[in-house]
Design a protein around this motif. Sequence first.
Motif, PDB file in Angstrom:
ATOM      1  N   ALA A 483       0.864  -1.186   0.000  1.00 22.33           N
ATOM      2  CA  ALA A 483       0.000   0.000   0.000  1.00 22.33           C
ATOM      3  C   ALA A 483       0.898   1.233   0.000  1.00 22.33           C
ATOM      4  N   ASP A 484       1.137   1.773  -1.182  1.00 28.78           N
ATOM      5  CA  ASP A 484       2.031   2.927  -1.297  1.00 28.78           C
ATOM      6  C   ASP A 484       1.251   4.228  -1.235  1.00 28.78           C
ATOM      7  N   LYS A 485       1.950   5.286  -0.877  1.00 29.99           N
ATOM      8  CA  LYS A 485       1.394   6.646  -0.806  1.00 29.99           C
ATOM      9  C   LYS A 485       0.151   6.726   0.070  1.00 29.99           C
ATOM     10  N   VAL A 486       0.138   5.964   1.152  1.00 29.66           N
ATOM     11  CA  VAL A 486      -0.999   5.952   2.063  1.00 29.66           C
ATOM     12  C   VAL A 486      -0.733   6.930   3.207  1.00 29.66           C
ATOM     13  N   ALA A 487      -1.716   7.753   3.534  1.00 32.14           N
ATOM     14  CA  ALA A 487      -1.584   8.708   4.634  1.00 32.14           C
ATOM     15  C   ALA A 487      -1.548   7.971   5.969  1.00 32.14           C
ATOM     16  N   VAL A 488      -0.638   8.423   6.866  1.00 23.88           N
ATOM     17  CA  VAL A 488      -0.437   7.762   8.165  1.00 23.88           C
ATOM     18  C   VAL A 488      -0.471   8.825   9.267  1.00 23.88           C
ATOM     19  N   ARG A 489      -1.016   8.418  10.414  1.00 18.78           N
ATOM     20  CA  ARG A 489      -1.063   9.284  11.601  1.00 18.78           C
ATOM     21  C   ARG A 489      -0.467   8.505  12.760  1.00 18.78           C
ATOM     22  N   ALA A 490       0.419   9.130  13.522  1.00 18.13           N
ATOM     23  CA  ALA A 490       1.048   8.487  14.681  1.00 18.13           C
ATOM     24  C   ALA A 490       0.749   9.320  15.925  1.00 18.13           C
ATOM     25  N   THR A 491       0.223   8.664  16.990  1.00 17.08           N
ATOM     26  CA  THR A 491      -0.159   9.387  18.215  1.00 17.08           C
ATOM     27  C   THR A 491       0.307   8.597  19.433  1.00 17.08           C
ATOM     28  N   LEU A 492       0.938   9.281  20.360  1.00 15.51           N
ATOM     29  CA  LEU A 492       1.279   8.695  21.657  1.00 15.51           C
ATOM     30  C   LEU A 492       0.053   8.888  22.545  1.00 15.51           C
ATOM     31  N   ILE A 493      -0.701   7.795  22.744  1.00 14.21           N
ATOM     32  CA  ILE A 493      -2.016   7.888  23.381  1.00 14.21           C
ATOM     33  C   ILE A 493      -1.925   7.607  24.876  1.00 14.21           C
ATOM     34  N   LYS A 494      -3.011   7.962  25.582  1.00 10.58           N
ATOM     35  CA  LYS A 494      -3.040   7.759  27.034  1.00 10.58           C
ATOM     36  C   LYS A 494      -3.279   6.296  27.398  1.00 10.58           C
ATOM     37  N   SER A 495      -4.212   5.652  26.697  1.00 11.36           N
ATOM     38  CA  SER A 495      -4.486   4.243  26.975  1.00 11.36           C
ATOM     39  C   SER A 495      -5.269   3.657  25.814  1.00 11.36           C
ATOM     40  N   LEU A 496      -5.503   2.346  25.862  1.00  8.72           N
ATOM     41  CA  LEU A 496      -6.287   1.701  24.822  1.00  8.72           C
ATOM     42  C   LEU A 496      -7.720   2.219  24.797  1.00  8.72           C
ATOM     43  N   LEU A 497      -8.210   2.643  25.949  1.00  9.33           N
ATOM     44  CA  LEU A 497      -9.569   3.169  26.027  1.00  9.33           C
ATOM     45  C   LEU A 497      -9.630   4.660  25.774  1.00  9.33           C
ATOM     46  N   ASP A 498      -8.557   5.338  26.042  1.00 10.22           N
ATOM     47  CA  ASP A 498      -8.498   6.791  25.830  1.00 10.22           C
ATOM     48  C   ASP A 498      -7.391   7.072  24.813  1.00 10.22           C
TER      49      ASP A 498
END
Length: 588
Positions: A483-498
């Motif tokens: 899957a080339d040229k796919v937009a990606v978002r990376a987030t350091l989250i608080k928890s699996l629920l939040d």
Amino acid sequence: MAAQFGLRLRKGAATTVLAAATVAAMAASQAPGVTTDGAGRQTTGSPSPEMSTQADETASGNSRYYTDLPPLDSPNPTTGTGDGSGTTGGSERGIPATVLDAYKQAEASLRESKPGCNLPWQLLAAIGKVESGQARGGRVDAEGTTIGKILGPQLNGNGFANISDTDDGAYDDDRTHDRAVGPMQFIPSTWEWAGRDGNDDGAEDPNNIYDAALAAGHYLCRFDWDLSNDANLRSAILSYNNSTEYYNTVMRWLEHYRDGTHEIPDGTGSLPQTPSGGNSNNTGGGNSGGRNGGGSTTSPSPSPKPSNPSKPSKPGTGEPGGGGSTPKPPTTTPPTPTDTVHHLENAGASNLTAMAGDTFTGKLATRTETKAGKAVAKVRVRFTVVGDTDTTFIGGEKVATVITDSAGKATAPALVAGEKTGTVTVRTTVVGRSVTALDHKVTVTARGADALARTGTTALTCVPNGEFAEQIEVKATYKGEVADKVAVRATLIKSLLDTTANDKGPYFKDAAGNPVRTLTALETDADGLLKLPKLYSDDATGTFLLRVETEGGATLTLELKVEDQAETTEPTQPTETTEPTTPSPSES
């Protein structure tokens, strides 16, 4: 602008006349059916149409062209000043500077945009010679625009195709019928979709040789034709003007220019003398109107000779002098299949959707019908991708013309989704007849992935106020494929629920070095891979989560651990020590 294209303008060239014996020798050497005029130029006879099964429409509307053939002597000047002016036929062999530059620029542009076409500039020169005598001998201004319009005859069915006005006279100054326009003789309806801006002035002008040459190149290169292939070359030429004689004439000039040519000053090129057959409206492109330097000029038709008076008819007979003959009813031309089309109906897939960069799996189709709903075969239907979109038909073109089959159905070529997402309109019209257009709507979605995986296996650990040793790399796939040229978002989250961004723990850095815990505008490369920026940690310890998401719904959650150095090292064996002794009372 002249400097932009590197034009080298020279003083006008004078020509001399061939000796009569030389002309006779040239004429004697021609193949059957080929003659020479007084200047030693060869000409072919009037064309007879040959409908090509591969050419469903023509750029010029099968308008008039010029049948003069190349001179028989060498294409390169051998005497005189070196610009072709000192030898007979120099201007005939040479190509005006601006016109030649336009052909070569068009070839260079097509080499980049459609390398598989293998378009030679000599083919554009051959067509330009046959269509307009190289813009009437190179009568163009410094921008490449012809001095006066070059207009073909009115396409009113009198010796040529019958094409009613499609541009309200905007290009051809004719509000009743279309005329071929400019140095490459495009009819307005074709220029509307085939036009190009070849000199980067923001306009697409059929009267400009740079625009017209580039448009002709793209027109010849459509359908993924490879012009180094003889069959493809023939199809391309016949798609410009559907006549065997036209094809043969263009091929003679193509071979002539391939043997060699040279640049001559603008305005000094020779003018063709022999137009192909058709009606009497000789306009532009090398006839008397072209020679006097204006735009198109209509030559008056010769006055008909008075007919001999007939003998009076005798009453009651059908013979001369007998009278009483019953007049024949006027002949009427039966309607063509196109004339019977009343409306268009959808005959293919609906609600087509494709991911950007992919080919739509279904195809659009339209059925032509009479007012009573009967299918009409052998009708040319044009599919046009409209609006500001980079979605095209396969091969990169936005227009495709298809002839309906026996069931009245025309199926468009496969559509390839562009990078611009949203709804795209593909409009269907009938070529040569004004009926309500049929709009097909298709949807282009963003590139996506349905799976994400980390490429490494090393534990992701760090000490407080340190940096992680390894940069995280992930790979995105869609249905098992990259899957080339796919937009990606990376987030350091608080928890699996939040899943909101954390306010402590690991972080990325922005360009100014400030901590950020959410990254957007990331994209996988051609192999579906993405390496995230380096991660750092503050003084908070513990286990933290990094969530990576792609367009299309793929999600990957990774654990990051931040621990003190003492907690991350194995305990060591205690070293031996000597217990202190207590002094005895006697010693004290």
